[in-house]
Design a protein around this motif. Structure first.
Motif, PDB file in Angstrom:
ATOM      1  N   SER A 261       0.814  -1.221   0.000  1.00  0.00           N
ATOM      2  CA  SER A 261       0.000   0.000   0.000  1.00  0.00           C
ATOM      3  C   SER A 261       0.850   1.275   0.000  1.00  0.00           C
ATOM      4  O   SER A 261       0.319   2.365  -0.213  1.00  0.00           O
ATOM      5  N   LEU A 262       2.150   1.132   0.216  1.00  0.00           N
ATOM      6  CA  LEU A 262       3.058   2.285   0.141  1.00  0.00           C
ATOM      7  C   LEU A 262       3.870   2.243  -1.157  1.00  0.00           C
ATOM      8  O   LEU A 262       4.960   2.797  -1.245  1.00  0.00           O
TER       9      LEU A 262
ATOM     10  N   ILE B  36       6.105  10.767   1.422  1.00  0.00           N
ATOM     11  CA  ILE B  36       4.741  10.352   1.747  1.00  0.00           C
ATOM     12  C   ILE B  36       4.432  10.828   3.167  1.00  0.00           C
ATOM     13  O   ILE B  36       5.225  10.595   4.080  1.00  0.00           O
TER      14      ILE B  36
ATOM     15  N   GLN C   5       0.978  10.516   8.196  1.00  0.00           N
ATOM     16  CA  GLN C   5      -0.384  10.023   8.452  1.00  0.00           C
ATOM     17  C   GLN C   5      -0.747   8.920   7.464  1.00  0.00           C
ATOM     18  O   GLN C   5      -1.326   7.912   7.843  1.00  0.00           O
ATOM     19  N   GLN C   6      -0.378   9.088   6.214  1.00  0.00           N
ATOM     20  CA  GLN C   6      -0.654   8.072   5.198  1.00  0.00           C
ATOM     21  C   GLN C   6       0.155   6.802   5.478  1.00  0.00           C
ATOM     22  O   GLN C   6      -0.345   5.689   5.341  1.00  0.00           O
TER      23      GLN C   6
ATOM     24  N   ARG D 168      -1.483   4.971   8.376  1.00  0.00           N
ATOM     25  CA  ARG D 168      -2.678   4.229   7.958  1.00  0.00           C
ATOM     26  C   ARG D 168      -2.301   2.916   7.275  1.00  0.00           C
ATOM     27  O   ARG D 168      -2.964   1.900   7.470  1.00  0.00           O
TER      28      ARG D 168
ATOM     29  N   ARG E   2      -6.419   4.623  13.935  1.00  0.00           N
ATOM     30  CA  ARG E   2      -6.160   5.511  12.804  1.00  0.00           C
ATOM     31  C   ARG E   2      -5.974   6.886  13.303  1.00  0.00           C
ATOM     32  O   ARG E   2      -5.384   7.738  12.867  1.00  0.00           O
TER      33      ARG E   2
END
Length: 86
Positions: A52-53, A66, A69-70, A73, A86
């Motif tokens: 997801s990254l 990036i 916070q992203q 998550r 979260r």
């Protein structure tokens, strides 16, 4: 009004940054990871690749700009932590 009262109001007023509203800082991201992963969190950040990254590690994602916070998550999803984290 005493200076101490003005300072306290300035830092705690409605415009003051709050962890719920403000951007997550990398330092806080590291603290959260330490809390959930433990003493291996530094290793985990460098060596575990998250799809997801963009197939990056946490460290690579942060270095690529990036937002923390992203990244957090993505960690929450990967570790299957409760949504409340979260």
């Amino acid at each position: 009004m005493p200076l101490s009262r003005r300072c306290r109001c300035a830092t705690r007023g409605p415009l003051a940054p709050s962890p719920e509203r403000g951007p997550l800082r990398e330092q806080e991201l590291r603290r959260r990871m330490e809390r959930h992963i433990g003493p291996l969190s530094d290793w985990w950040s460098r060596d575990v690749v998250l799809v997801s990254l963009g197939h990056r590690t946490v460290t690579q994602a942060l270095d690529a700009g990036i937002p923390a916070q992203q990244v957090w998550r993505a960690v929450v999803d990967f570790l299957e932590l409760p949504a409340s984290e979260r």
